[in-house]
Every structure is written in structure tokens, then in C-alpha cells.
Write an enzyme that holds these catalytic residues in place. Structure first.
Site, PDB file in Angstrom:
ATOM      1  N   LYS A 152       0.829  -1.212   0.000  1.00 27.13           N
ATOM      2  CA  LYS A 152       0.000   0.000   0.000  1.00 27.13           C
ATOM      3  C   LYS A 152       0.859   1.256   0.000  1.00 27.13           C
ATOM      4  CE  LYS A 152      -1.834   2.152   3.847  1.00 27.13           C
ATOM      5  NZ  LYS A 152      -1.959   3.611   3.619  1.00 27.13           N
ATOM      6  N   ASN A 153       1.864   1.282   0.870  1.00 28.48           N
ATOM      7  CA  ASN A 153       2.659   2.497   1.033  1.00 28.48           C
ATOM      8  C   ASN A 153       3.616   2.741  -0.129  1.00 28.48           C
ATOM      9  OD1 ASN A 153       1.422   3.098   3.447  1.00 28.48           O
ATOM     10  ND2 ASN A 153       2.993   2.132   4.713  1.00 28.48           N
ATOM     11  N   ARG A 205      -4.776  10.495   3.203  1.00 25.48           N
ATOM     12  CA  ARG A 205      -3.595  11.287   3.510  1.00 25.48           C
ATOM     13  C   ARG A 205      -2.642  11.391   2.325  1.00 25.48           C
ATOM     14  NH1 ARG A 205      -1.130  15.152   6.687  1.00 25.48           N
ATOM     15  NH2 ARG A 205       1.103  14.913   6.469  1.00 25.48           N
ATOM     16  N   CYS A 229      -6.221   8.495   8.402  1.00 30.01           N
ATOM     17  CA  CYS A 229      -6.534   7.912   9.704  1.00 30.01           C
ATOM     18  C   CYS A 229      -6.393   8.935  10.829  1.00 30.01           C
ATOM     19  CB  CYS A 229      -5.615   6.722   9.984  1.00 30.01           C
ATOM     20  SG  CYS A 229      -6.041   5.253   9.036  1.00 30.01           S
ATOM     21  N   ARG A 252      -0.275  15.329  11.983  1.00 32.18           N
ATOM     22  CA  ARG A 252       0.493  15.124  10.762  1.00 32.18           C
ATOM     23  C   ARG A 252       0.465  16.354   9.852  1.00 32.18           C
ATOM     24  NH1 ARG A 252      -0.558   9.193   8.384  1.00 32.18           N
ATOM     25  NH2 ARG A 252      -2.712   9.799   8.292  1.00 32.18           N
ATOM     26  N   PRO A 253       1.018  17.479  10.291  1.00 28.66           N
ATOM     27  CA  PRO A 253       1.009  18.687   9.461  1.00 28.66           C
ATOM     28  C   PRO A 253       1.862  18.516   8.208  1.00 28.66           C
ATOM     29  CG  PRO A 253       2.448  18.985  11.351  1.00 28.66           C
ATOM     30  CD  PRO A 253       1.736  17.679  11.564  1.00 28.66           C
ATOM     31  N   ILE A 254       1.637  19.421   7.229  1.00 25.58           N
ATOM     32  CA  ILE A 254       2.359  19.324   5.965  1.00 25.58           C
ATOM     33  C   ILE A 254       3.371  20.468   5.831  1.00 25.58           C
ATOM     34  CG2 ILE A 254       0.516  18.082   4.810  1.00 25.58           C
ATOM     35  CD1 ILE A 254      -0.285  20.735   3.471  1.00 25.58           C
ATOM     36  N   ASP A 255       3.794  21.033   6.948  1.00 25.40           N
ATOM     37  CA  ASP A 255       4.740  22.149   6.906  1.00 25.40           C
ATOM     38  C   ASP A 255       6.010  21.798   6.142  1.00 25.40           C
ATOM     39  OD1 ASP A 255       2.827  22.525   8.891  1.00 25.40           O
ATOM     40  OD2 ASP A 255       4.110  23.837  10.067  1.00 25.40           O
ATOM     41  N   LEU A 256       6.563  20.603   6.395  1.00 25.92           N
ATOM     42  CA  LEU A 256       7.800  20.217   5.729  1.00 25.92           C
ATOM     43  C   LEU A 256       7.622  20.157   4.216  1.00 25.92           C
ATOM     44  CD1 LEU A 256       9.397  17.399   7.926  1.00 25.92           C
ATOM     45  CD2 LEU A 256      10.330  19.652   7.463  1.00 25.92           C
ATOM     46  N   ASP A 305       3.566   1.801  12.296  1.00 28.90           N
ATOM     47  CA  ASP A 305       2.449   1.054  11.714  1.00 28.90           C
ATOM     48  C   ASP A 305       2.302  -0.349  12.281  1.00 28.90           C
ATOM     49  OD1 ASP A 305       1.571   3.112  10.144  1.00 28.90           O
ATOM     50  OD2 ASP A 305       2.375   2.347   8.269  1.00 28.90           O
ATOM     51  N   ARG A 344      -8.752  -0.499   4.082  1.00 34.67           N
ATOM     52  CA  ARG A 344      -7.916   0.534   3.480  1.00 34.67           C
ATOM     53  C   ARG A 344      -6.523   0.012   3.153  1.00 34.67           C
ATOM     54  NH1 ARG A 344      -8.009   6.256   6.312  1.00 34.67           N
ATOM     55  NH2 ARG A 344      -6.630   6.483   4.513  1.00 34.67           N
TER      56      ARG A 344
END
Length: 425
Positions: free
Chosen positions: A22-23, A92, A116, A121-125, A314, A406
């Protein structure tokens, strides 16, 4: 059909073959948008997250078809750079389309990503990476716009610029997005501090097969020389190391003996070492892990989740389930996501003795779990509750099995093939 029923106290025995990852599938699907042509992905798992991403790609104008385990993506024509929110907010990995759309179109407009409920889990980076490459960020209330040009009006056809970037943290998503943005950028990008997860190397190999120029695969520092276009390709996905780890831990919890086939043993990281410390006997072969867990009952005094090659977040919930039946006290420190202990309350309802304090959980083992009705709240925790049901006395009903779908093609099929009493209701 959104629930699973198990009857426990049966050792898992036999052989199971692992699905495609999946990943790895989701970043490769996002990467397909970079190419004005066709991408064929073999061993692509038939899971909900792949369906969600397929829907997002169709919303962009791609044609996505499936023939068994093969997914075919035709991205010759796309209808703009805006990702529609209906499915993106549930996935995500939709954030990875930021890099692909910037590379392909010079602009990207996306709703804030979902997924999930395991933390913020911010997206700043991600945004910092693209700012370093010359992009302009225009956040809005419902979505965020990223433009390769000096302003949104000039973004059409503009390209990102190669540069030197050092990631402050080895974020998997930020590393993947930076790679996707750099492949078609002007000049050379040197990306330092990359995540080392096997799925990162998989993305790089896939892109190189399409004509990208990425050097340093598998290392902390990648050098990406921008190209003007990519080419049609076919690619076979790596096996899913998290699914493999889930089944190994489930078998360990039941004192079983299984062979996991179609897996890369080296991708399991520290899991095999931890299982051996509990008393499991493990043999590894080229694409198989064989485990006899009849003696696997020792606790793990202290473990913490870390980026690869450390113990993966995980698999933390699945390990917690196993430790409820181990001898003595165990301690888990969750260092990556602040809400990964959602499963603890459900396990306490089954009789487990677990105390959580912030990002730490202490498990007092040697408790026989008792079957009851529990609620899955996210993907990996849902799979862990299935494992708990296989360890428990009596019947367990796991609600919310759509979370499990999922990431797992058919967890009931796989586990019943190992002797589990399990079915979907």
C-alpha cells in the site's frame, strides 16, 4: 458488511503470501501524473486506499482501469491542477499530488489531506520544500494553492527550480513529495536528510525506469537531475512489509507457526529481532520468513517507534496486542504520532492491563483476553483488534472493518487460510 467476527485461542499455522505494498502503490500512482502517457502497475493491492487514489486521479482526468492485480493509469490528458475534495479528504496520500501536479502543470490546488485519526500530521515540511524550489504558497480556508511561478497567473507551464534542501526530519511524505517535485524541475536538486523507508527507494526505482535521473537510492542524500519528460513503463510493486509484520505478530500472539511468502525479509527492520527476543524462532530466506512462535512469551521491557530502520509506528498497535499475553511488563514509547494509542481502551475492554501516559504505554502481560465487541478507529489499530480477537477466549466482533480494508486486501481470507476462525459479517 462492516464488521468481522473471530473466535480465538487457535494457533495460526500454515503459509500466507503477502500482497503488494500500500505504502508504495500510492506514491507510484501519484507519480504517474508526471508522465503524459501510460503507467502499468503489477501486483497493485486491491484495497480501499488504492480505490480512493484511483478516484482522485479520475477526477483529474486520468483513465484508471484494473485487470486483476494490474492497475493501468493513462495520464495523457488531465483537466487542471485542482484535486477535488470528495475523496482527497479521506486519503492522507493525496498530498503527494502536490509534487506531481507542480511538476506536470506548474501549480497544485488541494484540500487539506485526510486519512486515519492517528494525529495531526502537518504538511509544513512539504511546503517548505516547495518554497525552497521557488514555489509560492497561498493557503485558503478549504484548500491550499502552490504555484511554481512568481504568482498564480504565471504558474501555467512554469517549473520548479533545483536547489539544495535539507529536511529537518526524515518525513516519508515530505521526502516523496520533494522527489516528485524535483524530477521535472529545472536543474539539479540535492535532497539531504531523506527518509530511508523501503518505499522511498521503490519510488526512486520506479521513476528511474520512467526516465528520471535519481542517484543515491537508499541513502540519506539523493541527487535528482531534472528531465523534460518521462516515458511509458511497467512496474511490479514490492510486497507489503506492514501486512507481513501484522501476520507475524498475530501468529506470535496465538503461539503459532507460519511461513510468510513473497516478502523482503530485510524490509522488516527490527521486527524479526524483537520477535526473537520474545522467544520466537525465525528463519529468513530470499523471499520468505518462517517463524515458530510456540515459545514466544517473553515481554519487551522497552521499545519505541522510530523512522526506518527502527520499529515502525504502523506495527505498534499489533505489538501492543501481542504484549498483552507476554510474561511481565512491557513499555512502548510512540515517538511519531500522538494518537496511536486509541486501541488501548478497546483492549482494556477485553481485559488487558494497559496504562497510557502521553506518548508512553505500559502493558502488564499474561492476561487472557476475553472476547467482546470492539470498535476499529483506524487502519492498523483495526488489524490489531483482529489479532486480539484471535488471541481471546470466545467470540469477538470488530466493528468498523472498512478501516482495515484501506490497507489489507482480505484479512479474513488470509487469516482463515492459517486456520483462524474468522469471517466478515
Amino acid at each position: 458488511m462492516d464488521r468481522i467476527q473471530t473466535r480465538g485461542n487457535i494457533p495460526l499455522c500454515g503459509e500466507v503470501t503477502i500482497q503488494g505494498s500500500k505504502n508504495a502503490a500510492l506514491p507510484l500512482m501519484a507519480a504517474a501524473v508526471l508522465h503524459r502517457g501510460t503507467t502499468v502497475l503489477h501486483r497493485c493491492p486491491q484495497i480501499l486506499d488504492v480505490e480512493y487514489m484511483s478516484g482522485i486521479l479520475r477526477g483529474l482526468g486520468c483513465t484508471v482501469t484494473r485487470e486483476g492485480q494490474t492497475l493501468i493509469i493513462d495520464a495523457r490528458e488531465i483537466a487542471g491542477c485542482r484535486v477535488l475534495p470528495q475523496l482527497a479528504t479521506r486519503l492522507r496520500a493525496s498530498v503527494l499530488l502536490m509534487g506531481s501536479l507542480l511538476g506536470r502543470c506548474g501549480c497544485a490546488r488541494l484540500p487539506y489531506p485526510g486519512g486515519c485519526t492517528i494525529g495531526q500530521r502537518p504538511i509544513d515540511l512539504h511546503l517548505q520544500v516547495f518554497e525552497r524550489m521557488g514555489a509560492q504558497i497561498l493557503p485558503e480556508e478549504e484548500e491550499i494553492g502552490v504555484y511554481a511561478g512568481s504568482c498564480c497567473k504565471s504558474a501555467e507551464g512554469a517549473r520548479l527550480h533545483g536547489c539544495c534542501i535539507r529536511l529537518a526530519f526524515p518525513s516519508v511524505g515530505a521526502t516523496e513529495n520533494a522527489i516528485l517535485g524535483a524530477v521535472l524541475a529545472d536543474g539539479t536538486t540535492v535532497l539531504d536528510g531523506c527518509a530511508l523507508e523501503p518505499e522511498i527507494a521503490e519510488l526512486c526505482r520506479f521513476l528511474n525506469a520512467k526516465g528520471a535521473r535519481i542517484e543515491g537510492i537508499g541513502r540519506r542524500k539523493l541527487t535528482i537531475t531534472g528531465v523534460t519528460d518521462l516515458q511509458d513503463s511497467q512496474y511490479t510493486l514490492m510486497p507489503d512489509r506492514i501486512v507481513a509484520g501484522t501476520y507475524l505478530l498475530a501468529a506470535a500472539g496465538t503461539g503459532g507457526s507460519i511461513s510468510v511468502r513473497g516478502v523482503c525479509p530485510e524490509h522488516l527492520g527490527t521486527l524479526t529481532q524483537i520477535l526473537q527476543k520474545t522467544g520466537a524462532r525465525i528463519e529468513t530466506f530470499r523471499d520468505t520468513v518462517r517463524m515458530d512462535a510456540q515459545g514466544a512469551h517473553r515481554s519487551v521491557p522497552a521499545i519505541r517507534t522510530e523512522p526506518y530502520p527502527g520499529f515502525p509506528t504502523d506495527l505498534q498497535s499489533q505489538l501492543m496486542v501481542f504484549l498483552t499475553g507476554a510474561d511481565g511488563m512491557s513499555r512502548i514509547e510512540e515517538r511519531l504520532f500522538e494518537s496511536r494509542f486509541l486501541i488501548a481502551e478497546e483492549l482494556r475492554r477485553m481485559g488487558a492491563e494497559i496504562v497510557t501516559d502521553g506518548q508512553c504505554a505500559v502493558i502488564k502481560g499474561k492476561k487472557r483476553l476475553q472476547g467482546c465487541t470492539v470498535q476499529a478507529q483506524e487502519l492498523r489499530g483495526g488489524a490489531a483488534l483482529v489479532a486480539a480477537g484471535l488471541m481471546a477466549e470466545g467470540e469477538t466482533i470488530i466493528l468498523g472493518s472498512h478501516f482495515i480494508k484501506r490497507g489489507y486486501e482480505d484479512i479474513c481470507r488470509d487469516l482463515s487460510g492459517l486456520g483462524a476462525d474468522i469471517k466478515e459479517l
